[in-house]
Design a protein around this motif. Structure first.
Motif, PDB file in Angstrom:
ATOM      1  N   VAL A 105     168.973  21.447 -64.222  1.00  0.00           N
ATOM      2  CA  VAL A 105     167.671  20.859 -64.524  1.00  0.00           C
ATOM      3  C   VAL A 105     166.838  21.793 -65.397  1.00  0.00           C
ATOM      4  CG1 VAL A 105     165.493  20.101 -63.519  1.00  0.00           C
ATOM      5  CG2 VAL A 105     167.654  19.437 -62.447  1.00  0.00           C
ATOM      6  N   ILE A 106     166.780  23.062 -65.007  1.00  0.00           N
ATOM      7  CA  ILE A 106     165.920  24.015 -65.711  1.00  0.00           C
ATOM      8  C   ILE A 106     166.449  24.307 -67.106  1.00  0.00           C
ATOM      9  CG2 ILE A 106     165.021  26.360 -65.662  1.00  0.00           C
ATOM     10  CD1 ILE A 106     165.150  26.214 -62.609  1.00  0.00           C
ATOM     11  N   ARG A 107     167.754  24.482 -67.234  1.00  0.00           N
ATOM     12  CA  ARG A 107     168.316  24.802 -68.552  1.00  0.00           C
ATOM     13  C   ARG A 107     168.113  23.645 -69.527  1.00  0.00           C
ATOM     14  NH1 ARG A 107     172.800  26.424 -66.926  1.00  0.00           N
ATOM     15  NH2 ARG A 107     172.535  28.689 -67.133  1.00  0.00           N
ATOM     16  N   GLY A 108     168.334  22.423 -69.069  1.00  0.00           N
ATOM     17  CA  GLY A 108     168.107  21.269 -69.939  1.00  0.00           C
ATOM     18  C   GLY A 108     166.656  21.157 -70.361  1.00  0.00           C
ATOM     19  N   TRP A 109     165.736  21.392 -69.428  1.00  0.00           N
ATOM     20  CA  TRP A 109     164.304  21.338 -69.731  1.00  0.00           C
ATOM     21  C   TRP A 109     163.936  22.416 -70.742  1.00  0.00           C
ATOM     22  CZ3 TRP A 109     159.819  24.154 -69.459  1.00  0.00           C
ATOM     23  CH2 TRP A 109     158.614  23.457 -69.365  1.00  0.00           C
ATOM     24  N   ALA A 110     164.462  23.625 -70.546  1.00  0.00           N
ATOM     25  CA  ALA A 110     164.141  24.740 -71.439  1.00  0.00           C
ATOM     26  C   ALA A 110     164.692  24.516 -72.846  1.00  0.00           C
ATOM     27  CB  ALA A 110     164.684  26.042 -70.854  1.00  0.00           C
ATOM     28  N   ASN A 111     165.888  23.963 -72.950  1.00  0.00           N
ATOM     29  CA  ASN A 111     166.464  23.714 -74.271  1.00  0.00           C
ATOM     30  C   ASN A 111     165.647  22.700 -75.059  1.00  0.00           C
ATOM     31  OD1 ASN A 111     168.580  25.517 -73.972  1.00  0.00           O
ATOM     32  ND2 ASN A 111     169.976  23.989 -73.128  1.00  0.00           N
ATOM     33  N   TYR A 112     165.048  21.749 -74.355  1.00  0.00           N
ATOM     34  CA  TYR A 112     164.239  20.740 -75.042  1.00  0.00           C
ATOM     35  C   TYR A 112     162.929  21.333 -75.560  1.00  0.00           C
ATOM     36  CZ  TYR A 112     161.667  16.406 -75.884  1.00  0.00           C
ATOM     37  OH  TYR A 112     160.938  15.404 -76.465  1.00  0.00           O
ATOM     38  N   PHE A 113     162.315  22.215 -74.779  1.00  0.00           N
ATOM     39  CA  PHE A 113     160.985  22.735 -75.126  1.00  0.00           C
ATOM     40  C   PHE A 113     161.018  24.131 -75.741  1.00  0.00           C
ATOM     41  CE2 PHE A 113     159.874  19.618 -71.790  1.00  0.00           C
ATOM     42  CZ  PHE A 113     158.945  18.877 -72.492  1.00  0.00           C
ATOM     43  N   ARG A 114     162.184  24.639 -76.109  1.00  0.00           N
ATOM     44  CA  ARG A 114     162.256  26.023 -76.581  1.00  0.00           C
ATOM     45  C   ARG A 114     161.671  26.214 -77.975  1.00  0.00           C
ATOM     46  NH1 ARG A 114     167.147  26.775 -79.689  1.00  0.00           N
ATOM     47  NH2 ARG A 114     168.361  24.841 -79.772  1.00  0.00           N
ATOM     48  N   HIS A 115     161.335  25.118 -78.667  1.00  0.00           N
ATOM     49  CA  HIS A 115     160.712  25.250 -79.986  1.00  0.00           C
ATOM     50  C   HIS A 115     159.194  25.140 -79.922  1.00  0.00           C
ATOM     51  CE1 HIS A 115     164.605  25.267 -81.880  1.00  0.00           C
ATOM     52  NE2 HIS A 115     164.914  24.090 -81.381  1.00  0.00           N
ATOM     53  N   ALA A 116     158.638  24.946 -78.736  1.00  0.00           N
ATOM     54  CA  ALA A 116     157.188  24.810 -78.594  1.00  0.00           C
ATOM     55  C   ALA A 116     156.557  26.178 -78.345  1.00  0.00           C
ATOM     56  CB  ALA A 116     156.864  23.868 -77.438  1.00  0.00           C
ATOM     57  N   VAL A 117     155.219  26.200 -78.400  1.00  0.00           N
ATOM     58  CA  VAL A 117     154.487  27.411 -78.033  1.00  0.00           C
ATOM     59  C   VAL A 117     154.443  27.425 -76.504  1.00  0.00           C
ATOM     60  CG1 VAL A 117     152.340  28.701 -78.303  1.00  0.00           C
ATOM     61  CG2 VAL A 117     153.116  27.165 -80.120  1.00  0.00           C
ATOM     62  N   GLY A 118     155.465  28.021 -75.885  1.00  0.00           N
ATOM     63  CA  GLY A 118     155.590  27.870 -74.444  1.00  0.00           C
ATOM     64  C   GLY A 118     156.066  29.093 -73.699  1.00  0.00           C
ATOM     65  N   LYS A 119     155.936  30.275 -74.284  1.00  0.00           N
ATOM     66  CA  LYS A 119     156.409  31.473 -73.600  1.00  0.00           C
ATOM     67  C   LYS A 119     155.643  31.701 -72.299  1.00  0.00           C
ATOM     68  CE  LYS A 119     159.279  34.881 -73.528  1.00  0.00           C
ATOM     69  NZ  LYS A 119     160.740  34.616 -73.470  1.00  0.00           N
ATOM     70  N   HIS A 120     154.330  31.563 -72.350  1.00  0.00           N
ATOM     71  CA  HIS A 120     153.527  31.760 -71.143  1.00  0.00           C
ATOM     72  C   HIS A 120     153.858  30.693 -70.106  1.00  0.00           C
ATOM     73  CE1 HIS A 120     150.107  32.704 -68.573  1.00  0.00           C
ATOM     74  NE2 HIS A 120     149.775  31.422 -68.599  1.00  0.00           N
ATOM     75  N   THR A 121     154.014  29.454 -70.537  1.00  0.00           N
ATOM     76  CA  THR A 121     154.337  28.373 -69.605  1.00  0.00           C
ATOM     77  C   THR A 121     155.680  28.603 -68.943  1.00  0.00           C
ATOM     78  OG1 THR A 121     153.073  26.800 -70.947  1.00  0.00           O
ATOM     79  CG2 THR A 121     154.677  25.884 -69.408  1.00  0.00           C
ATOM     80  N   MET A 122     156.680  29.020 -69.703  1.00  0.00           N
ATOM     81  CA  MET A 122     158.003  29.247 -69.128  1.00  0.00           C
ATOM     82  C   MET A 122     158.007  30.438 -68.180  1.00  0.00           C
ATOM     83  SD  MET A 122     160.751  28.317 -72.094  1.00  0.00           S
ATOM     84  CE  MET A 122     160.812  26.659 -72.809  1.00  0.00           C
ATOM     85  N   SER A 123     157.241  31.468 -68.490  1.00  0.00           N
ATOM     86  CA  SER A 123     157.156  32.615 -67.592  1.00  0.00           C
ATOM     87  C   SER A 123     156.496  32.220 -66.268  1.00  0.00           C
ATOM     88  CB  SER A 123     156.383  33.755 -68.257  1.00  0.00           C
ATOM     89  OG  SER A 123     157.038  34.209 -69.421  1.00  0.00           O
ATOM     90  N   THR A 124     155.450  31.401 -66.358  1.00  0.00           N
ATOM     91  CA  THR A 124     154.782  30.921 -65.150  1.00  0.00           C
ATOM     92  C   THR A 124     155.718  30.060 -64.315  1.00  0.00           C
ATOM     93  OG1 THR A 124     152.652  30.946 -66.291  1.00  0.00           O
ATOM     94  CG2 THR A 124     152.796  29.645 -64.287  1.00  0.00           C
TER      95      THR A 124
END
Length: 290
Positions: free
Chosen positions: A202-221
């Motif tokens: 679940v997490i890997r699929g979600w991350a691959n979809y959003f990895r081009h967004a401004v989301g470093k802080h969101t992913m760390s949280t």
């Protein structure tokens, strides 16, 4: 459906990783069509044929809104678009994905409302109408959600330059948290290896979809959230105290190790590299070239 436009065609200049507005006003028309009447025939929502049939039905709207962009059209070249803007006439660009589309308009709010009426007239013969609950007219500085992303015009921190940023919207973040909670409920008796495997999927699929967004802080949280949920679930399952958690998941030097169970290591969202999307425009090779 949503309506939006590409920044370079709406009075914004591209930089290396973002779009730099040139000071023009942008209105975003966010639309969502749906069937005007119930029917006992057709295909079910979410079915295999539903997107295909809708794409065929929406061809009329595509031809109407993209008509000025065709060769010899009133918006076919940058000079013609510039001339329209000098005359106070709007320009627009449509982005559509299946039944979701956004129209980004360079003009006033009145221009957007006129275009909205035009879209409604095109959809009416197709048996579709705009949903009032899902149709919005917003300014780019307010931002809008499209396909799980929140797209907004903001000033870059520490500078006077403004860019169009693509963030992760709130809804997919809440959805991911709900899935993690469902898999790590304290009363579940599932095998830890199965739980970590399913979480990683679940997490890997979600991350691959959003990895081009401004989301470093969101992913760390989110990585901290997932780690806490898994550790709490394991502590409840094995009746561990905090010292037991540290004994299992720290090195002799006191450094934290990845959470593992049955040889399965928990995927770390915080380590997903963020690669900002680079605009390629017409440089993308066509699969239909002769």
């Amino acid at each position: 459906m949503h309506l939006s436009a590409r920044g370079s065609e709406l009075g914004v200049k591209r930089s290396e990783n973002a779009l730099v507005p040139l000071g023009y006003r942008h209105e975003v028309l966010h639309l969502s069509p749906w069937r005007a009447r119930d029917s006992h025939t057709g295909t079910p929502q979410g079915g295999i044929l539903s997107p295909l049939i809708f794409n065929i039905a929406m061809t009329g709207l595509d031809e109407d809104l993209h008509g000025p962009w065709q060769p010899d059209g009133s918006m076919s070249t940058s000079s013609r678009r510039f001339a329209r803007r000098n005359k106070g006439q709007p320009t627009w660009r449509v982005i559509r994905y299946a039944d979701d589309f956004v129209v980004l308009v360079h003009g006033s709010r009145e221009d957007v409302e006129v275009l909205q009426d035009r879209v409604a007239r095109v959809l009416e013969p197709l048996g579709l109408r705009l949903s009032p609950a899902k149709t919005r007219v917003v300014h780019m500085s307010d931002g809008f959600d499209f396909l799980g992303f929140h797209i907004q015009w903001r000033r870059k921190y520490g500078t006077r330059k403004w860019y169009v940023y693509t963030f992760i919207a709130d809804r997919p973040v809440r959805s991911l948290k709900e899935k993690v909670r469902a898999l790590t409920r304290r009363t579940t008796q599932r095998n830890p290896g199965f739980v970590l495997t399913r979480l990683n999927q679940v997490i890997r699929g979600w991350a691959n979809y959003f990895r081009h967004a401004v989301g470093k802080h969101t992913m760390s949280t989110l990585a901290r959230f997932v780690w806490q949920r898994v550790v709490r679930w394991l502590s409840q399952r094995h009746r561990w105290r905090w010292k037991d958690v540290r004994r299992h998941f720290t090195t002799p030097n006191g450094q934290w190790k990845p959470v593992t169970a049955d040889g399965i290591e928990l995927f770390n969202l915080a380590k997903v590299p963020i690669t900002r999307y680079q605009y390629r425009g017409d440089k993308i090779p066509s699969l239909w070239a002769a």
